[in-house]
Design an enzyme around this catalytic site. Sequence first.
Site, PDB file in Angstrom:
ATOM      1  N   TYR A  99       0.971  -1.172  -0.012  1.00 12.11           N
ATOM      2  CA  TYR A  99       0.007   0.046  -0.181  1.00 12.11           C
ATOM      3  C   TYR A  99       0.862   1.133  -0.045  1.00 12.11           C
ATOM      4  CZ  TYR A  99      -2.800   3.713   2.055  1.00 12.11           C
ATOM      5  OH  TYR A  99      -3.252   5.160   2.619  1.00 12.11           O
ATOM      6  N   LYS A 122       1.649   4.365  -2.516  1.00 10.95           N
ATOM      7  CA  LYS A 122       1.055   5.689  -2.230  1.00 10.95           C
ATOM      8  C   LYS A 122       2.255   6.662  -2.593  1.00 10.95           C
ATOM      9  CE  LYS A 122      -2.328   6.937  -0.760  1.00 10.95           C
ATOM     10  NZ  LYS A 122      -3.517   7.526  -1.348  1.00 10.95           N
TER      11      LYS A 122
HETATM   12  N1  LIG Z   1      -7.844   5.786   6.497  1.00 12.72           N
HETATM   13  C1  LIG Z   1      -6.762   6.315   6.878  1.00 12.72           C
HETATM   14  O1  LIG Z   1      -6.386   6.290   8.011  1.00 12.72           O
HETATM   15  C2  LIG Z   1      -6.002   7.337   6.027  1.00 12.72           C
HETATM   16  C3  LIG Z   1      -4.999   7.787   6.247  1.00 12.72           C
HETATM   17  C4  LIG Z   1      -4.258   8.346   5.058  1.00 12.72           C
HETATM   18  C5  LIG Z   1      -4.413   8.303   3.981  1.00 12.72           C
HETATM   19  N2  LIG Z   1      -5.736   7.800   3.644  1.00 12.72           N
HETATM   20  C6  LIG Z   1      -5.942   7.663   2.144  1.00 12.72           C
HETATM   21  O2  LIG Z   1      -7.498   8.358   2.048  1.00 12.72           O
HETATM   22  C7  LIG Z   1      -7.994   7.840   1.008  1.00 12.72           C
HETATM   23  C8  LIG Z   1      -9.469   7.348   1.594  1.00 12.72           C
HETATM   24  O3  LIG Z   1      -9.220   6.314   2.217  1.00 12.72           O
HETATM   25  P1  LIG Z   1     -10.558   5.978   3.052  1.00 12.72           P
HETATM   26  O4  LIG Z   1     -10.028   5.302   4.450  1.00 12.72           O
HETATM   27  O5  LIG Z   1     -11.693   6.665   2.931  1.00 12.72           O
HETATM   28  O6  LIG Z   1     -10.728   4.441   2.118  1.00 12.72           O
HETATM   29  P2  LIG Z   1     -12.172   3.648   1.764  1.00 12.72           P
HETATM   30  O7  LIG Z   1     -11.733   2.313   1.512  1.00 12.72           O
HETATM   31  O8  LIG Z   1     -13.230   3.898   2.792  1.00 12.72           O
HETATM   32  O9  LIG Z   1     -12.560   4.210   0.552  1.00 12.72           O
HETATM   33  C9  LIG Z   1     -11.620   4.168  -0.717  1.00 12.72           C
HETATM   34  C10 LIG Z   1     -12.878   4.562  -2.086  1.00 12.72           C
HETATM   35  O10 LIG Z   1     -12.008   4.137  -3.245  1.00 12.72           O
HETATM   36  C11 LIG Z   1     -13.050   3.111  -3.976  1.00 12.72           C
HETATM   37  N3  LIG Z   1     -12.310   2.659  -4.974  1.00 12.72           N
HETATM   38  C12 LIG Z   1     -11.337   1.510  -4.760  1.00 12.72           C
HETATM   39  N4  LIG Z   1     -10.950   1.278  -6.055  1.00 12.72           N
HETATM   40  C13 LIG Z   1     -11.564   1.913  -7.169  1.00 12.72           C
HETATM   41  C14 LIG Z   1     -11.431   1.897  -8.261  1.00 12.72           C
HETATM   42  N5  LIG Z   1     -10.723   1.249  -8.909  1.00 12.72           N
HETATM   43  N6  LIG Z   1     -12.365   2.793  -9.139  1.00 12.72           N
HETATM   44  C15 LIG Z   1     -13.054   3.644  -8.236  1.00 12.72           C
HETATM   45  N7  LIG Z   1     -13.126   3.759  -7.116  1.00 12.72           N
HETATM   46  C16 LIG Z   1     -12.494   2.708  -6.465  1.00 12.72           C
HETATM   47  C17 LIG Z   1     -13.629   2.313  -2.962  1.00 12.72           C
HETATM   48  O11 LIG Z   1     -15.081   1.770  -3.582  1.00 12.72           O
HETATM   49  C18 LIG Z   1     -13.931   2.999  -1.917  1.00 12.72           C
HETATM   50  O12 LIG Z   1     -15.263   3.569  -1.882  1.00 12.72           O
HETATM   51  C19 LIG Z   1      -7.119   6.998   0.027  1.00 12.72           C
HETATM   52  O13 LIG Z   1      -6.433   7.458  -0.996  1.00 12.72           O
HETATM   53  C20 LIG Z   1      -6.107   6.464   1.427  1.00 12.72           C
HETATM   54  O14 LIG Z   1      -4.743   5.991   0.938  1.00 12.72           O
HETATM   55  C21 LIG Z   1      -6.560   7.141   4.475  1.00 12.72           C
HETATM   56  C1  LIG Z   2      -2.123  -2.882  16.538  1.00 11.44           C
HETATM   57  C2  LIG Z   2      -3.388  -3.095  16.166  1.00 11.44           C
HETATM   58  C3  LIG Z   2      -3.810  -4.208  15.084  1.00 11.44           C
HETATM   59  C4  LIG Z   2      -4.326  -1.968  16.296  1.00 11.44           C
HETATM   60  C5  LIG Z   2      -5.740  -1.972  15.694  1.00 11.44           C
HETATM   61  C6  LIG Z   2      -5.732  -0.696  15.104  1.00 11.44           C
HETATM   62  C7  LIG Z   2      -5.272  -0.676  13.753  1.00 11.44           C
HETATM   63  C8  LIG Z   2      -6.003  -1.423  12.750  1.00 11.44           C
HETATM   64  C9  LIG Z   2      -5.139   0.748  13.219  1.00 11.44           C
HETATM   65  C10 LIG Z   2      -4.231   1.700  14.093  1.00 11.44           C
HETATM   66  C11 LIG Z   2      -3.401   2.475  13.251  1.00 11.44           C
HETATM   67  C12 LIG Z   2      -3.948   2.491  11.722  1.00 11.44           C
HETATM   68  C13 LIG Z   2      -3.433   3.077  10.866  1.00 11.44           C
HETATM   69  C14 LIG Z   2      -3.930   2.685   9.494  1.00 11.44           C
HETATM   70  C15 LIG Z   2      -4.905   1.606   9.459  1.00 11.44           C
HETATM   71  C16 LIG Z   2      -5.550   1.028  10.631  1.00 11.44           C
HETATM   72  C17 LIG Z   2      -4.514   0.956  11.827  1.00 11.44           C
HETATM   73  C18 LIG Z   2      -3.278   0.091  11.599  1.00 11.44           C
HETATM   74  C19 LIG Z   2      -3.274   3.168   8.149  1.00 11.44           C
HETATM   75  C20 LIG Z   2      -2.434   2.030   7.613  1.00 11.44           C
HETATM   76  C21 LIG Z   2      -4.316   3.336   7.188  1.00 11.44           C
HETATM   77  C22 LIG Z   2      -3.802   3.886   5.883  1.00 11.44           C
HETATM   78  C23 LIG Z   2      -2.998   5.311   5.971  1.00 11.44           C
HETATM   79  O1  LIG Z   2      -2.688   5.621   4.732  1.00 11.44           O
HETATM   80  C24 LIG Z   2      -2.180   5.016   7.112  1.00 11.44           C
HETATM   81  C25 LIG Z   2      -0.617   4.331   6.727  1.00 11.44           C
HETATM   82  C26 LIG Z   2      -1.629   6.612   7.657  1.00 11.44           C
HETATM   83  O2  LIG Z   2      -2.547   7.168   7.930  1.00 11.44           O
HETATM   84  O3  LIG Z   2      -0.566   6.856   7.573  1.00 11.44           O
HETATM   85  C27 LIG Z   2      -2.742   4.258   8.260  1.00 11.44           C
HETATM   86  C28 LIG Z   2      -1.685   4.387   9.416  1.00 11.44           C
HETATM   87  C29 LIG Z   2      -2.477   4.161  10.718  1.00 11.44           C
END
Ligand SMILES: NC(=O)c1ccc[n+]([C@@H]2O[C@H](COP(=O)([O-])OP(=O)(O)OC[C@H]3O[C@@H](n4cnc5c(N)ncnc54)[C@H](O)[C@@H]3O)[C@@H](O)[C@H]2O)c1
Ligand SMILES: CC(C)=CCC[C@@H](C)[C@H]1CC[C@H]2C3=C(CC[C@]12C)[C@@]1(C)CC[C@H](O)[C@@](C)(C(=O)O)[C@@H]1CC3
Length: 333
Positions: A135, A139
Amino acid sequence: MRFLVIGGCGFLGRHIVDELLSRGFPVNVFDIRSTFDDGRVKIFLGDLCKKEDLMPALEGVSAVIHCATPPPLSNNRALFHKVNHDGTLNIIACCKEAGVKRMVLTSSASVVYEGSDIKNGVETMPYASKPMDYYTETKILQEKVVLQANSDDFYTVAVRPHGIFGPRDPHLVPTTVRTAQAGKMKFMIGNGENLVDFTFVRNVVHGHILAAESLGPGSKVNGKAYHITNDEPIYFWTFLSKILVGLKYDAPKRHLPFTFIYFLALILNLFVFLLKPIKDIKPTFTPMTVCLAGTHHYYSSEAAKKDMGYRPIVSLDDGIEETIRSFSHLSKK
Ligand SMILES: NC(=O)c1ccc[n+]([C@@H]2O[C@H](COP(=O)([O-])OP(=O)(O)OC[C@H]3O[C@@H](n4cnc5c(N)ncnc54)[C@H](O)[C@@H]3O)[C@@H](O)[C@H]2O)c1
Ligand SMILES: CC(C)=CCC[C@@H](C)[C@H]1CC[C@H]2C3=C(CC[C@]12C)[C@@]1(C)CC[C@H](O)[C@@](C)(C(=O)O)[C@@H]1CC3
């Protein structure tokens, strides 16, 4: 300014759509699945990797927010490369052909993370030379191609949130609860004193819209990346404990040595790799999640404050309280 939110049916994307609508912007959504219905929004269903799917959604659009990704914990290398790298190149090409002027990418603060402590990390830190998972690997590629695409008639910016949490989060809270229900949350990894950023989703949304509004001819944000955080680093296990206790689960009390658990995660990772042709196992404790649980990783948002006037609009405690309320259905029975 009409927006297109690519990934707008996801956790962050849907919150972005809601806020854009509340601020009076016209919004299209593009996603591979539909998760909601709102008369004010046209949802285009398709694959962002396919030009024929994407082009209709770009008609009349001035700004694109690209927040789509395969699930970050899915560990599917081919899919990550297809969507996050090849798919993003397709989005850029389609935007240029459709005459879109602005693109905001949702990147991730972890593009510089290699499993060691990062304290108040800044955007000028180098990309991870050895990303900890597929992942993060993609990114990095994604952010590079978006920022390289910045030009005098197509302005791009990358927003790097970290540890997004909030209502409708499908990753952090549900995985934490599942891990607790499986009896695997009795121990903390490490000494429990590692400071990390967790960012409430509405602060991330605010940062995205500020970034979109800041793009333009001669803007200092063009072609740059910005951390968007809550500006309140917290002990990782204190944050998780607040969530767990709020949902009536016990907080972990004892400690396991970080190095020992990391070594176990490496061995498990090897087994997962060897067994992949037979069975696709998705462990919760991977080298990446163990490092996230046991090291410092918090980032400075000073650049976003200075260049786009960013300030968190929801405090960490208020965000935690709202998140716990929204997940009451996951409370321990
Ligand atoms: N969740 C976090 O902690 C976190 C932290 C930092 C950055 N991000 C970034 O934020 C963004 C959103 O993350 P999220 O947590 O909302 O994820 P999410 O999985 O809830 O949403 C991602 C969306 O992308 C859509 N998608 C995936 N593949 C696709 C494709 N081929 N065509 C069209 N749509 C597609 C999915 O259907 C989904 O609705 C991502 O770019 C992720 O890398 C997330
Ligand atoms: C030790 C455990 C299993 C705790 C349970 C909580 C676990 C699920 C939870 C604790 C911390 C959290 C976490 C992410 C997913 C869920 C997870 C791991 C991700 C990887 C989502 C994608 C983002 O891009 C990214 C990289 C970011 O924000 O940089 C984050 C970094 C922080």
